[in-house]
Design a protein around this motif. Structure first.
Motif, short mmCIF file in Angstrom:
data_model
loop_
_atom_site.label_atom_id
_atom_site.label_comp_id
_atom_site.label_asym_id
_atom_site.label_seq_id
_atom_site.Cartn_x
_atom_site.Cartn_y
_atom_site.Cartn_z
N ARG A 185 41.27 -39.67 -22.27
CA ARG A 185 42.12 -39.69 -21.08
C ARG A 185 42.38 -41.15 -20.76
O ARG A 185 41.44 -41.94 -20.68
CB ARG A 185 41.41 -38.99 -19.92
CG ARG A 185 42.02 -39.17 -18.54
CD ARG A 185 43.33 -38.45 -18.27
NE ARG A 185 43.30 -37.02 -18.26
CZ ARG A 185 42.94 -36.26 -17.23
NH1 ARG A 185 42.52 -36.78 -16.12
NH2 ARG A 185 43.00 -34.96 -17.33
N CYS A 196 49.58 -31.31 -23.84
CA CYS A 196 50.10 -31.94 -22.62
C CYS A 196 50.26 -30.81 -21.61
O CYS A 196 51.17 -30.00 -21.72
CB CYS A 196 51.44 -32.61 -22.93
SG CYS A 196 52.08 -33.56 -21.55
N TYR A 254 47.54 -30.90 -14.27
CA TYR A 254 47.36 -32.28 -13.81
C TYR A 254 47.60 -32.39 -12.30
O TYR A 254 48.47 -31.72 -11.75
CB TYR A 254 48.33 -33.23 -14.51
CG TYR A 254 48.23 -33.26 -16.02
CD1 TYR A 254 47.03 -33.08 -16.69
CD2 TYR A 254 49.36 -33.50 -16.80
CE1 TYR A 254 46.94 -33.14 -18.06
CE2 TYR A 254 49.29 -33.56 -18.18
CZ TYR A 254 48.08 -33.37 -18.80
OH TYR A 254 47.99 -33.42 -20.17
N ILE A 272 51.14 -39.56 -16.82
CA ILE A 272 51.28 -38.98 -18.16
C ILE A 272 52.76 -38.81 -18.52
O ILE A 272 53.15 -39.04 -19.67
CB ILE A 272 50.47 -37.68 -18.27
CG1 ILE A 272 48.97 -38.04 -18.22
CG2 ILE A 272 50.81 -36.92 -19.55
CD1 ILE A 272 48.02 -36.91 -18.10
#
Length: 178
Positions: free
Chosen positions: A60, A128, A133, A141
């Motif tokens: 990350r 992804c 998120y 991102i």
């Protein structure tokens, strides 16, 4: 047949998903596999009774987690005493020129930083997962994806994992304990 400990550190779940697939492949070959997350394992780790150890961790913001590195630092002698494997999961590995331990920058950094030198190494593209998120992570991102020509639609999750490569790695794990 062999008994494997498979430990993982997963953030959004893709590393767990890959670890689970590896476990299924080894079990199909007749091996016994125990799956455990590194946060659960950290306090009680012992290699007693295992023929091989497999650890997976995700990247990350350019780094494997500190918890993962602390675990490796604390237990590298034990890890070195049995056949062992490590695989990293990151979005950079979605590119053909960055999907091997030798060509992936995060795996090369791991090799330099880690006192543990696993018998077998692998690297897999993750996912992804914009839907998981937080707003801040989603924005960062998306920016990273834009710069690296990846998906930027926050309404779309994209899995990049090459499951044939994961299955091939399971074969290497099977041979590792031999």
């Amino acid at each position: 047949m062999a008994r494997y400990l498979m430990a993982f550190h997963s953030r959004e779940g893709q590393t767990f998903k890959i670890t689970n697939r590896l476990a299924e492949r080894l079990q199909a070959r007749g091996h016994e596999v125990e799956l455990v997350s590194i946060p659960e394992l950290a306090a009680t780790f012992s290699i007693a009774g295992y023929d091989g150890i497999v650890i997976g961790a995700s990247v990350r913001y350019g780094h494997f987690s500190q918890l993962f590195y602390q675990f490796i630092q604390r237990h590298h002698h034990a890890l070195a005493s049995v056949p062992s494997a490590f695989f990293g999961v990151n979005l950079t590995a979605r590119k053909a020129d960055k999907n091997t331990p030798e060509t992936n920058a995060y795996m090369r950094k791991f090799a330099v930083k880690s006192p543990w030198h696993p018998t077998v190494q692998g690297v897999f593209a993750g996912a992804c997962v914009y839907s998981k998120y937080r707003w801040y992570d989603k924005a960062i991102i998306r920016l990273i994806m834009k710069m690296t020509k990846g998906p930027t639609d926050p309404g779309q999750d994209v899995e990049f994992t090459d499951w044939q490569a994961v299955d091939s790695f399971a074969g290497q794990l099977d041979e590792m304990v031999g």
